[in-house]
Write an enzyme that holds these catalytic residues in place. Structure first.
Site: not given
Length: 446
Positions: A329, A131
């Protein structure tokens, strides 16, 4: 110091069963992994670590296919935390320890790309989300008292949940089985949309890597998720934990020739989801040149977004007074933007809202949908309807969902957009910590 034994009310079966999906393991250079590490020569000059990613059904897709999406969203997740409040530190005590909390960008409801890491000696394997929207490494603790950690069956009757919806079986870190683990006495908290994730800090002494052991995971997202934890790849400024994020540890220990990692994501419906490459780029995956743009604010991988346009007829961020920022992201699936802009965009492409907050599109119209473009460093990145619409099969019927979602994030600088996997799966993305920049390149067509 010795790890304190939890209240007997919190004890549970620590057995686990985990299917190994992946070929390589990330933390061999960090946390006592043996035999599963593979250093590869990329372009004949760089030492790099390649981690295969698998693409699996997201939590939202599993809920939808089971017919329980809306029911789970309406449940009061706080009832569980109240029942087991004595099993984790009260918030007042947590705050006195110096811990911090920050709202995350997303709650992983739509996460689809997962890889495997190992911690401890002997090694214990975990499936994680890689992430770029966070900076911490955390996995479930064997002392975790949440549904996500093994109490699902016990709570089915109490929570009036449908037994037809199975929880994912998650691996838990067993500190007492690792010869290189040391408890450091601190606690941490991360606030997700479903509530606070709380845990204790640990350290792998062999490579001096700090990580979190979650003892309470909020809500049902983590119950049904097909991953155990999260490995954050953001900047240290975003970290909740004391100590270096994983990639910072890799750089500090000089395990890689370049302070760079790159993502190749595949969203073509197959189980193979792509790969993360630490230490360089794989030139066979993309077509040069790489379009580099500087990071505007350390924390997230945040960059300047010059414009968002829809077939030349609708535009956002198009002038200096209304310029935007974008967060790149990998931990979220969709493309997010300010609520007002996203509403206009959904209306323009003919998307219809649903009670759950998603937008659906007539599948027969996908080929005629307008192109949505993002301009970054003077380069236009255009997505067709086929690329920004997500198809799912429900009860033998095809349903098409818009790949855009409202995501209002407060920012003193400019409106913020979030470029998730709908965008990133169309490009090769590179994250350069040495020069604090993000690069995008077109994918190689095989």
């Amino acid at each position: 110091s010795e790890r304190q034994k939890p209240d007997v009310h919190c004890e549970r079966d620590r057995s686990y069963s985990m299917k190994t999906y992946l070929l390589l393991v990330l933390l061999g250079c960090l946390a006592s992994v043996h035999g599963l590490l593979s250093f590869l020569n990329v372009c004949g000059c760089l030492r790099a670590l390649r981690v295969r990613l698998n693409r699996l059904a997201s939590v939202r897709s599993r809920l939808r296919s089971s017919g329980h999406h809306q029911k789970l969203l309406e449940l009061d997740s706080g009832s569980f935390s109240r029942r087991y409040a004595q099993c984790f530190p009260p918030m007042e005590h947590y705050l006195r320890t110096g811990g911090t909390t920050r709202e995350r960008l997303h709650n992983f409801m739509d996460a689809q790309f997962f890889g495997q890491i190992s911690l401890g000696r002997p090694e214990q394997n975990f499936t994680v989300v890689f992430d770029t929207g966070s900076s911490d490494l955390w996995v479930p603790s064997s002392y975790c008292i949440s549904q996500a950690c093994g109490l699902w069956g016990h709570l089915l009757s109490e929570m009036t949940m449908p037994s037809s919806l199975d929880s994912a079986l998650h691996q838990k870190f067993k500190a007492f089985e690792s010869s290189t683990y040391r408890h450091n006495g601190n606690v941490f908290g991360i606030h997700y949309g479903s509530g606070h994730l709380l845990g204790v800090m640990g350290r792998e002494e062999l490579k001096d890597q700090v990580f979190g052991e979650a003892v309470y995971e909020p809500g049902f997202t983590f119950v049904l998720a097909q991953f155990d934890g999260v490995l954050g790849l953001g900047f240290p400024e975003l970290a909740e934990e004391l100590g270096s994020p994983v990639f910072d540890s890799m750089m500090k220990q000089k395990k890689l020739d370049e302070p760079v990692f790159s993502f190749y994501l595949q969203n073509n419906g197959s189980e193979f989801g792509g790969e993360v490459l630490f230490g360089g780029v794989d030139e066979s995956r993309f077509v040069s040149p790489i379009n580099w743009t500087p990071v505007t604010q350390k924390g997230y991988w945040q960059i300047h977004l010059e414009a968002v346009s829809v077939q030349g007829a609708l535009s956002f961020c198009h002038d200096a007074a209304q310029s935007c920022q974008a967060i790149v992201d990998t931990g979220t699936s969709l493309i997010g933007g300010p609520a007002r802009d996203i509403l206009h965009l959904q209306q323009f492409i003919g998307a219809t809202p649903t009670p759950s907050g998603e937008y659906i599109i007539d599948c027969a119209r996908i080929s005629s949908l307008p192109v949505v473009s993002f301009r970054i460093n003077s380069v236009e990145y255009s997505l067709t309807g086929e690329q920004y619409v997500k198809r799912e099969i429900l009860n033998s019927n095809e349903i098409c969902f818009s790949g855009f979602q409202s995501m209002d994030i407060s920012s003193p600088a400019a409106p913020l957009w979030v470029l998730g996997d709908v965008f990133l799966s169309q490009l090769y993305s590179v994250y350069d910590r040495g020069q604090n920049r993000v690069g995008f390149a077109s994918l190689t067509v095989f």
